[in-house]
Write a protein that holds these residues in place. Structure first.
Motif, mmCIF file in Angstrom:
data_model
loop_
_atom_site.group_PDB
_atom_site.id
_atom_site.type_symbol
_atom_site.label_atom_id
_atom_site.label_comp_id
_atom_site.label_asym_id
_atom_site.label_seq_id
_atom_site.Cartn_x
_atom_site.Cartn_y
_atom_site.Cartn_z
ATOM 1 N N GLY A 95 -20.380 -9.812 -6.610
ATOM 2 C CA GLY A 95 -20.438 -8.498 -5.989
ATOM 3 C C GLY A 95 -19.181 -8.130 -5.234
ATOM 4 N N ILE A 96 -18.790 -8.971 -4.284
ATOM 5 C CA ILE A 96 -17.685 -8.618 -3.387
ATOM 6 C C ILE A 96 -16.332 -8.933 -4.012
ATOM 7 C CG2 ILE A 96 -16.663 -9.071 -1.134
ATOM 8 C CD1 ILE A 96 -19.481 -9.617 -0.097
ATOM 9 N N LEU A 97 -16.114 -10.220 -4.378
ATOM 10 C CA LEU A 97 -14.784 -10.619 -4.858
ATOM 11 C C LEU A 97 -14.461 -10.025 -6.225
ATOM 12 C CD1 LEU A 97 -14.633 -14.370 -3.768
ATOM 13 C CD2 LEU A 97 -13.686 -12.361 -2.614
ATOM 14 N N SER A 98 -15.351 -10.220 -7.197
ATOM 15 C CA SER A 98 -15.069 -9.709 -8.541
ATOM 16 C C SER A 98 -14.969 -8.189 -8.552
ATOM 17 C CB SER A 98 -16.156 -10.164 -9.518
ATOM 18 O OG SER A 98 -16.155 -11.573 -9.644
ATOM 19 N N GLY A 99 -15.889 -7.537 -7.811
ATOM 20 C CA GLY A 99 -15.806 -6.085 -7.731
ATOM 21 C C GLY A 99 -14.525 -5.612 -7.087
ATOM 22 N N GLY A 100 -14.076 -6.320 -6.034
ATOM 23 C CA GLY A 100 -12.820 -5.951 -5.386
ATOM 24 C C GLY A 100 -11.613 -6.153 -6.281
ATOM 25 N N ILE A 101 -11.611 -7.267 -7.032
ATOM 26 C CA ILE A 101 -10.497 -7.527 -7.948
ATOM 27 C C ILE A 101 -10.460 -6.475 -9.052
ATOM 28 C CG2 ILE A 101 -9.616 -9.148 -9.663
ATOM 29 C CD1 ILE A 101 -10.728 -11.399 -7.891
ATOM 30 N N ALA A 102 -11.644 -6.170 -9.628
ATOM 31 C CA ALA A 102 -11.697 -5.160 -10.684
ATOM 32 C C ALA A 102 -11.242 -3.799 -10.175
ATOM 33 C CB ALA A 102 -13.121 -5.059 -11.232
ATOM 34 N N ALA A 103 -11.678 -3.436 -8.961
ATOM 35 C CA ALA A 103 -11.269 -2.152 -8.394
ATOM 36 C C ALA A 103 -9.766 -2.111 -8.143
ATOM 37 C CB ALA A 103 -12.029 -1.900 -7.095
ATOM 38 N N THR A 104 -9.211 -3.223 -7.654
ATOM 39 C CA THR A 104 -7.772 -3.264 -7.365
ATOM 40 C C THR A 104 -6.959 -3.106 -8.644
ATOM 41 O OG1 THR A 104 -8.171 -4.681 -5.441
ATOM 42 C CG2 THR A 104 -5.939 -4.652 -6.362
ATOM 43 N N PHE A 105 -7.288 -3.889 -9.678
ATOM 44 C CA PHE A 105 -6.551 -3.772 -10.935
ATOM 45 C C PHE A 105 -6.757 -2.398 -11.572
ATOM 46 C CE2 PHE A 105 -6.290 -8.395 -10.759
ATOM 47 C CZ PHE A 105 -5.037 -8.623 -11.302
ATOM 48 N N GLY A 106 -7.999 -1.915 -11.546
ATOM 49 C CA GLY A 106 -8.283 -0.639 -12.194
ATOM 50 C C GLY A 106 -7.592 0.532 -11.536
ATOM 51 N N VAL A 107 -7.735 0.641 -10.216
ATOM 52 C CA VAL A 107 -7.147 1.789 -9.511
ATOM 53 C C VAL A 107 -5.628 1.695 -9.492
ATOM 54 C CG1 VAL A 107 -7.100 3.045 -7.325
ATOM 55 C CG2 VAL A 107 -9.221 2.013 -8.110
ATOM 56 N N ALA A 116 -3.914 8.890 -11.498
ATOM 57 C CA ALA A 116 -4.580 9.107 -10.217
ATOM 58 C C ALA A 116 -3.518 9.189 -9.130
ATOM 59 C CB ALA A 116 -5.556 7.972 -9.921
ATOM 60 N N PRO A 117 -3.649 10.105 -8.181
ATOM 61 C CA PRO A 117 -2.660 10.219 -7.100
ATOM 62 C C PRO A 117 -2.788 9.060 -6.113
ATOM 63 C CG PRO A 117 -4.452 11.783 -6.764
ATOM 64 C CD PRO A 117 -4.691 11.162 -8.091
ATOM 65 N N TRP A 118 -1.647 8.632 -5.578
ATOM 66 C CA TRP A 118 -1.663 7.496 -4.657
ATOM 67 C C TRP A 118 -2.406 7.814 -3.364
ATOM 68 C CZ3 TRP A 118 -0.506 2.607 -5.730
ATOM 69 C CH2 TRP A 118 0.292 2.341 -6.850
ATOM 70 N N HIS A 119 -2.396 9.058 -2.931
ATOM 71 C CA HIS A 119 -3.055 9.374 -1.667
ATOM 72 C C HIS A 119 -4.587 9.304 -1.785
ATOM 73 C CE1 HIS A 119 -3.158 13.374 -3.666
ATOM 74 N NE2 HIS A 119 -4.266 13.557 -2.952
ATOM 75 N N GLN A 120 -5.118 9.231 -3.010
ATOM 76 C CA GLN A 120 -6.556 9.046 -3.208
ATOM 77 C C GLN A 120 -6.919 7.603 -3.585
ATOM 78 O OE1 GLN A 120 -7.783 12.077 -6.117
ATOM 79 N NE2 GLN A 120 -8.704 13.212 -4.417
ATOM 80 N N TYR A 121 -5.956 6.722 -3.425
ATOM 81 C CA TYR A 121 -6.177 5.323 -3.811
ATOM 82 C C TYR A 121 -7.374 4.731 -3.061
ATOM 83 C CZ TYR A 121 -5.026 0.471 -5.039
ATOM 84 O OH TYR A 121 -5.063 -0.807 -5.533
ATOM 85 N N GLY A 122 -7.479 4.986 -1.768
ATOM 86 C CA GLY A 122 -8.546 4.387 -0.954
ATOM 87 C C GLY A 122 -9.925 4.826 -1.382
ATOM 88 N N ILE A 123 -10.150 6.123 -1.553
ATOM 89 C CA ILE A 123 -11.475 6.612 -1.907
ATOM 90 C C ILE A 123 -11.867 6.208 -3.325
ATOM 91 C CG2 ILE A 123 -10.552 8.857 -2.608
ATOM 92 C CD1 ILE A 123 -14.029 8.092 -1.131
ATOM 93 N N ILE A 124 -10.875 6.200 -4.250
ATOM 94 C CA ILE A 124 -11.186 5.767 -5.620
ATOM 95 C C ILE A 124 -11.509 4.276 -5.642
ATOM 96 C CG2 ILE A 124 -10.298 5.538 -7.971
ATOM 97 C CD1 ILE A 124 -8.540 7.962 -7.436
ATOM 98 N N TRP A 125 -10.733 3.487 -4.877
ATOM 99 C CA TRP A 125 -10.981 2.035 -4.824
ATOM 100 C C TRP A 125 -12.355 1.750 -4.237
ATOM 101 C CZ3 TRP A 125 -12.301 -1.796 -1.472
ATOM 102 C CH2 TRP A 125 -12.040 -3.107 -1.872
#
Length: 438
Positions: A95-107, A116-125
């Motif tokens: 849940g936490i680690l794999s989801g975080g890694i997938a979100a980081t690589f994806g975004v 995707a714009p960099w200023h929306q990186y946080g909300i998309i991640w």
């Protein structure tokens, strides 16, 4: 023609078809879930495909999905939802680690590619990560537990209780996340009224049923929230679903942990009950259960007037086996005899070990003559066993009520017959009436 049939039966083709089916299921679920994406077309706050991916890996193996190694390595694999610590590790890794890694690589890949714009990186991640985490915690347990055991074995009472649980959950979820009482619910903490039904499922049934109730509540909640109903409805659809998924993930984790603890306690209680009535080495009934079964047969005789028989057996020369081969071989010899007793009796009979080398068979609705045939079958199977050391037994027969009208007299008569058999060195005589000296 035969070559074509062999091609269709080949393991490689079977694996390929399974992989294609899993991939198609994942893609279909992904397409449907991306309809809820608002902050970015590639990031949905509701993402069950993560659960599909994890279950595909755990059930079919790494060759189908090159991820989630940590769950198999550190969280007990397919049995991850059986114990509390494994569930917590699953939540951390899947849940936490794999989801975080997938979100980081994806975004990051979206931002670097200019999608995707960099200023929306946080909300998309955050949307990507919470969607993956909720998919792992809410849907993976349901898919894994029900695929392992898809057919419930409930009693009629449990079926009625399951129906009541289902109807109550549907009613309460509809009230909380539906339009009927929307104005009263949206500003009050009615959301937690779902919790008693999750606890009900966990306490009365187990992790499998609890996971189904979690998914049911999740489905109703997502539909209601996307239509603007329920306590999580906000002006932003993405914020609404993020709040909902956070709540459901915590509820799912808490419920699964509670269900695992209840199931573990039940297993321990059942194990304690088995130890109280079973021999730990052979799994046969112990002396306590033997006496209970004999008492049951005496009561049965009062209703049916059909006799039953007790066979008492001594494993000959166990001390010599221990001295010559060691105690490990002696224990294996005891288990070999126990296996022969299992093979030589019916389901209604009772095989017991009530001493070091002492065994018994309670044969229901059986005469002494028929019991003698069972004794011969036991001796014959031991004689055909080529494993060393060779085993023999001495056997005594006592029929109720011919040889005794109480447990004490019956066991004493069987014991007397056994020592007569030792003296003769042969098969016990079933027609011989044993005179009880007590």
């Amino acid at each position: 023609m035969e070559r074509k049939l062999n091609v269709w039966r080949s393991p490689l083709l079977k694996q390929l078809l399974i992989g294609v089916a899993a991939c198609a299921t994942y893609m279909l679920a992904a397409k449907l879930c991306l309809r809820l994406a608002t902050v970015h077309p590639s990031a949905s706050p509701f993402w069950p495909p993560t659960g599909i991916a994890i279950v595909t890996l755990l059930l079919l193996g790494l060759r189908y999905w090159p991820a989630c190694y940590l769950v198999n390595r550190f969280a007990n694999g397919k049995d991850v939802f059986d114990r509390t610590w494994d569930i917590l590790r699953f939540a951390l890794y899947a849940g936490i680690l794999s989801g975080g890694i997938a979100a980081t690589f994806g975004v990051t890949s979206l931002a670097l590619g200019g999608f995707a714009p960099w200023h929306q990186y946080g909300i998309i991640w955050r949307t990507w990560w919470l969607g993956d985490a909720a998919g792992a915690l809410v849907f993976a347990p349901f898919l894994l537990l029900w695929s392992a055991n898809p057919i419930p074995r409930w009693s009629q009472r449990q079926v009625a209780e399951a129906g009541a649980l289902l109807a109550s959950t549907l009613l309460m979820s509809g009230i909380i996340f539906g339009p009927l009482l929307h104005s009263e619910v949206r500003n009050d903490p009615w959301t937690f009224l779902c919790t008693p039904f999750l606890i009900w499922a966990a306490f009365r049934f187990g992790p499998r049923e609890a996971s189904a109730i979690i998914c049911l509540v999740c489905a109703i909640a997502v539909i209601g929230t996307t239509h603007g109903y329920g306590p999580f409805a906000r002006p932003s659809p993405n914020d609404s679903l993020l709040l909902l998924q956070s709540f459901l993930s915590i509820q799912a984790l808490t419920t699964l942990v509670f269900a695992a603890e209840v199931s573990e306690r039940r297993r321990q209680e059942e194990h304690a009950k088995q130890l109280a009535v079973r021999d730990p080495l052979t799994g046969l009934a112990n002396y306590r259960l033997l006496v209970e079964r004999v008492e049951e047969q005496i009561k049965r005789y009062g209703r049916t007037t059909k006799p039953f028989v007790i066979l008492l057996m001594d494993l000959d020369g166990l001390k010599k086996i221990n001295d010559q081969y060691g105690h490990l071989v002696g224990s294996l010899a005891i288990c070999r005899l126990a296996e022969v007793l299992h093979l030589s009796c019916r389901e209604t009979d009772t095989a017991a070990r009530y001493g070091g080398d002492e065994f018994a068979l309670v044969l229901t609705e059986t005469s002494a003559e028929a019991a003698a045939l069972v004794a011969q079958r036991v001796a014959q199977r031991l004689s055909l066993d080529a494993e060393e050391p060779r085993l023999t037994v001495s056997i005594g027969i006592a029929e109720f009520p011919r040889d005794g009208a109480t447990i004490e007299h019956l066991l004493s008569a069987a014991d007397h017959s056994l020592y007569n058999d030792k003296g003769r060195g042969g098969t016990p005589n079933p027609s011989r009436k044993v005179t009880n000296t007590k």
